[in-house]
Design a protein around this motif. Structure first.
Motif, short mmCIF file in Angstrom:
data_model
loop_
_atom_site.label_atom_id
_atom_site.label_comp_id
_atom_site.label_asym_id
_atom_site.label_seq_id
_atom_site.Cartn_x
_atom_site.Cartn_y
_atom_site.Cartn_z
N CYS A 90 -75.44 -18.67 -97.64
CA CYS A 90 -76.73 -18.19 -97.14
C CYS A 90 -77.63 -17.65 -98.25
N PHE A 100 -80.12 -30.04 -93.91
CA PHE A 100 -79.39 -29.59 -92.73
C PHE A 100 -77.92 -29.99 -92.79
N THR A 107 -79.72 -26.71 -81.41
CA THR A 107 -79.73 -25.41 -82.06
C THR A 107 -78.56 -24.56 -81.56
N ASN A 113 -78.23 -18.99 -90.19
CA ASN A 113 -79.12 -20.06 -90.62
C ASN A 113 -80.32 -19.50 -91.35
N TYR A 173 -78.23 -24.35 -91.09
CA TYR A 173 -77.00 -23.57 -91.02
C TYR A 173 -76.48 -23.23 -92.42
N CYS A 174 -75.85 -22.06 -92.53
CA CYS A 174 -75.28 -21.63 -93.81
C CYS A 174 -74.11 -20.70 -93.55
#
Length: 571
Positions: free
Chosen positions: A401, A395, A426, A432, A437-438
């Motif tokens: 992604c 995380f 969140t 995500n 998350y990305c």
């Protein structure tokens, strides 16, 4: 003759007045679990106002030894209890409003072993007030308003092994207060306002567990004369330095102002050491602790670790380095950690991480690398290097992604859980993968995440496992409730059958009370069963929804609109 009549009338009046004022409380033989036992006595609605001489107690059965009070209000403890029941072994006065203990209260409590006085209004304890408790083993005085304990308060209870004084208002303790307690093993003084303790406060006791958490201690130079200490807790004080004693297996000095740790003994047996949330810049002294199994130095501004820090810690299994400002992990730092199973290096300043640094840690099961600035990790090596790995924390890093989808896919194929274990919150409109998350593009901005303390001795299960376990627990509870209802119905039916055609010779209030009590419990059990079924259906529905959400990936377009796209079938 006239005078004799007057005297007789006065005697009768005085006698009747005494009888009228005397109050007798009857034992109810149901224990807190609702089981009927002749050895248990529950007393309801007892009221004592600074004079316990005009009340008495009785029991339908002789010699009960466990006593508790319900819905009672007592300014002091009635001595008549111990006169009426000399074989009493356990008595629970919790939440009865006791404000004072008289000197001769326990003079007839010769068999008493457990005395619980928690959650009352005691403000001070005088000398010799427990005289008569010749066999007392456990004394609970927690959650009162104690501000003073006298030097000889515990003078007459030499058999005491456990003493709870936590959650009071004590600021100081007499030097000799525990000197007459040679068998004292478990002492709780946490959540008081203690500022200082004398070096010889515990000099005459063979203490095993000592809890001084959340006081105001600035120094802790106490002597373990018998080398008996096993657990020492000093969390949440104001200590600036601490010396590690040689014997304790578990030491907690977290949440202090420590800058220095002293290791003065050559052979220290400590296995668990918590130094988290302090002001350490250097922990090189701990390198001499070669018996350490668990070490927590999280939330200290270490910045770097000498290569020899863990060199002698060959038994180290759990290590927490969270939020210690580390910028790199050098080769050789973990060269001797062949027993390491849990490692947390989350929320540092690592921009890259070379997993070969952990080559020696072949038994690793949990690895947390959350909250760094990582863009890639050599995940293809994970199964070969760590065959026992079951969790990988990913995380709050700078993942792309597409890269993260491949990483999550790989971990799933090898039964490695990646779902965040900490409650970071969140952000629904952030890109995500499975809650991680990305960046969907180079210009994407990730949400700001602050580190959250992750206790080293707990590893929360995944959401799916906890939900399944919850469903099992609810089903077991429903089965138990159903069995209790059936047993209760059977007992009521037998009672009704046996009562038909039987002439009533005497009426017993106790029997009537027991019958009404069973009917009341039956109604409550029916209500619990209905609520459990409803809650079970609700949990099952939410579990299905959560599993569905876990299979989806959320992307955000740069213009702002969010769309939900299902992961491809392999995931």
């Amino acid at each position: 003759m006239y005078h004799l009549r007057i005297s007789a009338i006065l005697v009768v009046i005085i006698y009747l007045t005494g009888v009228t004022e005397a109050v007798i409380y009857q034992c109810d033989h149901y224990n807190p679990d609702g089981e009927y036992t002749v050895r248990h006595c529950t007393l309801h609605g007892v009221t004592v106002v600074h004079d316990a001489a005009d009340i008495d107690f009785s029991s339908e059965y002789p010699r009960p030894y466990w006593f508790d009070f319900q819905h009672s209000q007592m300014d002091e403890i009635p001595r008549a209890l111990f006169t009426t029941f000399p074989e009493m072994q356990t008595i629970d006065f919790r939440e009865t409003g006791i404000e004072n203990i008289n000197k001769f209260t326990f003079e007839n409590a010769k068999q008493l072993r457990h005395l619980f006085l928690r959650l009352n209004k005691l403000t001070s304890l005088n000398n010799f007030i427990f005289k008569g408790c010749d066999r007392l083993e456990w004394l609970d005085l927690s959650h009162n308003q104690l501000q003073e304990v006298r030097n000889k308060t515990f003078h007459d209870i030499r058999t005491l092994t456990r003493l709870d004084l936590n959650h009071n208002r004590l600021t100081v303790l007499p030097e000799e207060v525990f000197w007459e307690l040679p068998e004292l093993a478990h002492l709780s003084l946490n959540d008081n306002q203690l500022v200082v303790l004398d070096r010889e406060t515990f000099f005459h006791s063979r203490i095993v567990s000592l809890n001084l958490n959340f006081n105001r201690l600035r120094e802790a130079h106490m002597v373990d004369r018998f080398q008996s200490w096993q657990r020492v807790h000093l969390r949440g004080n104001q200590l600036t330095s601490v010396e590690i004693p040689p014997v304790p297996v578990e030491i907690d000095v977290s949440h202090n102002n420590l800058t220095t740790i002293l290791v003065s003994y050559s052979n220290i047996l400590v296995e668990s050491l918590d130094l988290s949330h302090n002001l350490f810049a250097d922990i090189s002294n701990v390198s001499a602790l070669n018996f350490l199994h668990t070490l927590d130095v999280s939330f200290n501004a270490l910045q770097s670790l000498p290569l020899t820090t863990f060199l002698k810690m060959k038994q180290l299994a759990r290590l927490n380095l969270e939020a210690t400002n580390l910028t790199t992990l050098v080769h050789g730092l973990f060269s001797q950690q062949s027993n390491l199973t849990w490692l947390d290096v989350s929320f540092n300043r690592l921009q890259t991480i070379d997993l070969t640094v952990l080559t020696a840690a072949a038994k690793l099961e949990h690895l947390h690398i959350d909250g760094n600035n990582l863009t890639s990790v050599g995940y293809e090596r994970l199964p070969a290097m760590f065959p026992s790995l079951t969790y990988l924390g990913l995380f709050a890093n700078a993942w792309n992604c597409s890269y993260l989808v491949d990483l999550v896919h790989f971990c799933r194929q090898h039964s490695i859980n990646v779902a965040p274990q900490k409650s970071y919150g969140t952000t629904l409109d952030a890109s995500n993968v499975q809650g991680i998350y990305c960046k969907s593009s180079q210009s994407s901005v990730l949400p700001v995440v602050t580190p959250i303390e992750h206790p080293i001795d707990t590893a929360p299960p995944s959401a799916e496992l906890s939900i399944d376990r919850l469903l099992e627990m609810m089903q077991e509870m429903n089965k138990t409730t159903e069995q209790l209802v059936q047993e209760m119905m059977r007992a009521l039916h037998q009672r009704a059958t046996s009562a038909v055609g039987t002439p009533v010779v005497t009426a017993s209030c106790t029997a009537l009370h027991a019958y009404n009590y069973q009917v009341f419990i039956l109604l409550i059990l029916f209500a619990i069963l209905i609520l459990n079924v409803g809650f079970l259906l609700w949990v099952h529905h939410n579990a299905n929804v959560r599993r569905a959400v876990d299979r989806m990936i959320l992307f955000r377009r740069e213009q702002g609109a969010s769309i939900q796209t299902a992961l491809h079938e392999d995931l």
